[in-house]
Design a protein around this motif. Structure first.
Motif, PDB file in Angstrom:
ATOM      1  N   VAL A   1       0.308   3.174  -3.091  1.00 44.19           N
ATOM      2  CA  VAL A   1      -1.288   3.719  -3.259  1.00 44.19           C
ATOM      3  C   VAL A   1      -1.265   4.899  -2.837  1.00 44.19           C
ATOM      4  O   VAL A   1      -1.028   5.035  -1.240  1.00 44.19           O
ATOM      5  CB  VAL A   1      -2.305   2.789  -2.894  1.00 44.19           C
ATOM      6  N   LYS A   2      -1.385   6.252  -3.465  1.00 46.90           N
ATOM      7  CA  LYS A   2      -1.179   7.419  -2.785  1.00 46.90           C
ATOM      8  C   LYS A   2      -1.930   7.705  -1.508  1.00 46.90           C
ATOM      9  O   LYS A   2      -1.546   8.111  -0.733  1.00 46.90           O
ATOM     10  CB  LYS A   2      -1.442   8.558  -3.808  1.00 46.90           C
ATOM     11  N   HIS A   3      -3.464   7.121  -1.686  1.00 52.72           N
ATOM     12  CA  HIS A   3      -4.138   7.591  -0.511  1.00 52.72           C
ATOM     13  C   HIS A   3      -4.227   6.646   0.545  1.00 52.72           C
ATOM     14  O   HIS A   3      -4.663   6.645   1.368  1.00 52.72           O
ATOM     15  CB  HIS A   3      -5.654   7.604  -1.097  1.00 52.72           C
ATOM     16  N   ARG A   4      -3.197   5.517   0.417  1.00 54.38           N
ATOM     17  CA  ARG A   4      -2.826   4.636   1.390  1.00 54.38           C
ATOM     18  C   ARG A   4      -1.750   4.790   2.049  1.00 54.38           C
ATOM     19  O   ARG A   4      -1.291   4.255   3.305  1.00 54.38           O
ATOM     20  CB  ARG A   4      -3.203   3.211   1.111  1.00 54.38           C
TER      21      ARG A   4
ATOM     22  N   LYS B   1       0.490   6.865   3.426  1.00 49.55           N
ATOM     23  CA  LYS B   1       0.759   7.753   4.893  1.00 49.55           C
ATOM     24  C   LYS B   1       0.401   6.820   5.990  1.00 49.55           C
ATOM     25  O   LYS B   1       1.152   6.862   6.928  1.00 49.55           O
ATOM     26  CB  LYS B   1       0.056   9.107   4.879  1.00 49.55           C
ATOM     27  N   GLN B   2      -0.864   6.416   5.886  1.00 51.22           N
ATOM     28  CA  GLN B   2      -1.430   5.445   7.013  1.00 51.22           C
ATOM     29  C   GLN B   2      -0.515   4.195   7.057  1.00 51.22           C
ATOM     30  O   GLN B   2      -0.222   3.661   8.181  1.00 51.22           O
ATOM     31  CB  GLN B   2      -2.628   5.061   6.606  1.00 51.22           C
ATOM     32  N   SER B   3      -0.104   3.729   5.823  1.00 46.13           N
ATOM     33  CA  SER B   3       0.697   2.409   5.868  1.00 46.13           C
ATOM     34  C   SER B   3       2.224   2.513   6.268  1.00 46.13           C
ATOM     35  O   SER B   3       2.571   1.826   7.293  1.00 46.13           O
ATOM     36  CB  SER B   3       0.719   2.056   4.424  1.00 46.13           C
TER      37      SER B   3
ATOM     38  N   ASP C   1       0.855  -1.392  -0.029  1.00 45.39           N
ATOM     39  CA  ASP C   1      -0.082   0.062   0.064  1.00 45.39           C
ATOM     40  C   ASP C   1       0.954   1.241   0.002  1.00 45.39           C
ATOM     41  O   ASP C   1       0.373   2.304  -0.353  1.00 45.39           O
ATOM     42  CB  ASP C   1      -1.036   0.079   1.282  1.00 45.39           C
TER      43      ASP C   1
END
Length: 196
Positions: A24-27, A29-31, A21
């Motif tokens: 995947v740009k939108h995931r 930071k959280q990853s 992830d």
């Protein structure tokens, strides 16, 4: 997608999904946050990510290893110093050479890594890599004459003004060099308190 679970109970497949992830740009930071929270538990998956075809994954994995260095990851990090993507090279070098970020016990040998960072400061084609190299070499300027030489060379000869500026901070007369001189003299004299 990562299953809804407590981050303290993630398994290796979950860490592999988190590493994937990172691409995947939108995931991403959280990853990265979850991989950082996992620390050394995620190391096997992070090491695998150092071979990923997407540079964003490799960069994220280098960032995790920058904080949670694992000696077994050294070959992969060294390999990434030659990656075609400049930010992969920069973060691999940072993970290998920067002591400030480390939270784990393992740090690569200075004698192996510092010459590589100095070589990259002088010869890498990317100014971003050279900037990162100047920053990670700077704290070693009082311990290693080869570092002082490389920083002075970059200060005087690098084609990019930002690299020259950063290198100048860490060479004699530079503001960070002066602070490091005070810190170094306090350590040598046995004074452990740090001035603000």
């Amino acid at each position: 997608m990562l299953p809804q679970t407590n981050e303290n109970h993630l398994g290796m497949e979950d860490y592999r999904h988190l590493v994937e992830d990172l691409s995947v740009k939108h995931r991403a930071k959280q990853s990265l946050r979850l991989l950082m929270a996992a620390g050394s538990l995620a190391t096997p998956a992070v090491r695998e990510g150092l071979h990923h075809p997407d540079p964003a994954v490799r960069i994220g994995c280098c960032q995790v290893l920058d904080h949670f260095m694992d000696e077994s990851a050294l070959p992969e990090l060294l390999e990434n110093l030659h990656h075609k993507n400049e930010m992969v090279r920069a973060w691999a070098m940072h993970a290998l050479a920067c002591d400030r970020c480390k939270e784990g016990a393992c740090r690569p040998g200075e004698d192996q890594v510092i010459p590589i960072a100095a070589e990259m400061l002088i010869h890498d084609e990317s100014r971003r890599v050279r900037q990162m190299a100047a920053g990670v070499l700077g704290p070693s300027v009082h311990r290693r004459p080869d570092v002082q030489w490389a920083l002075e060379y970059a200060r005087d000869h690098d084609p990019h003004p930002v690299v020259r500026k950063i290198a100048g901070w860490y060479t004699p007369g530079g503001p960070i060099y002066k602070r490091l001189t005070l810190k170094s003299s306090r350590v040598r004299s046995g004074v452990t308190s740090v001035l603000p």
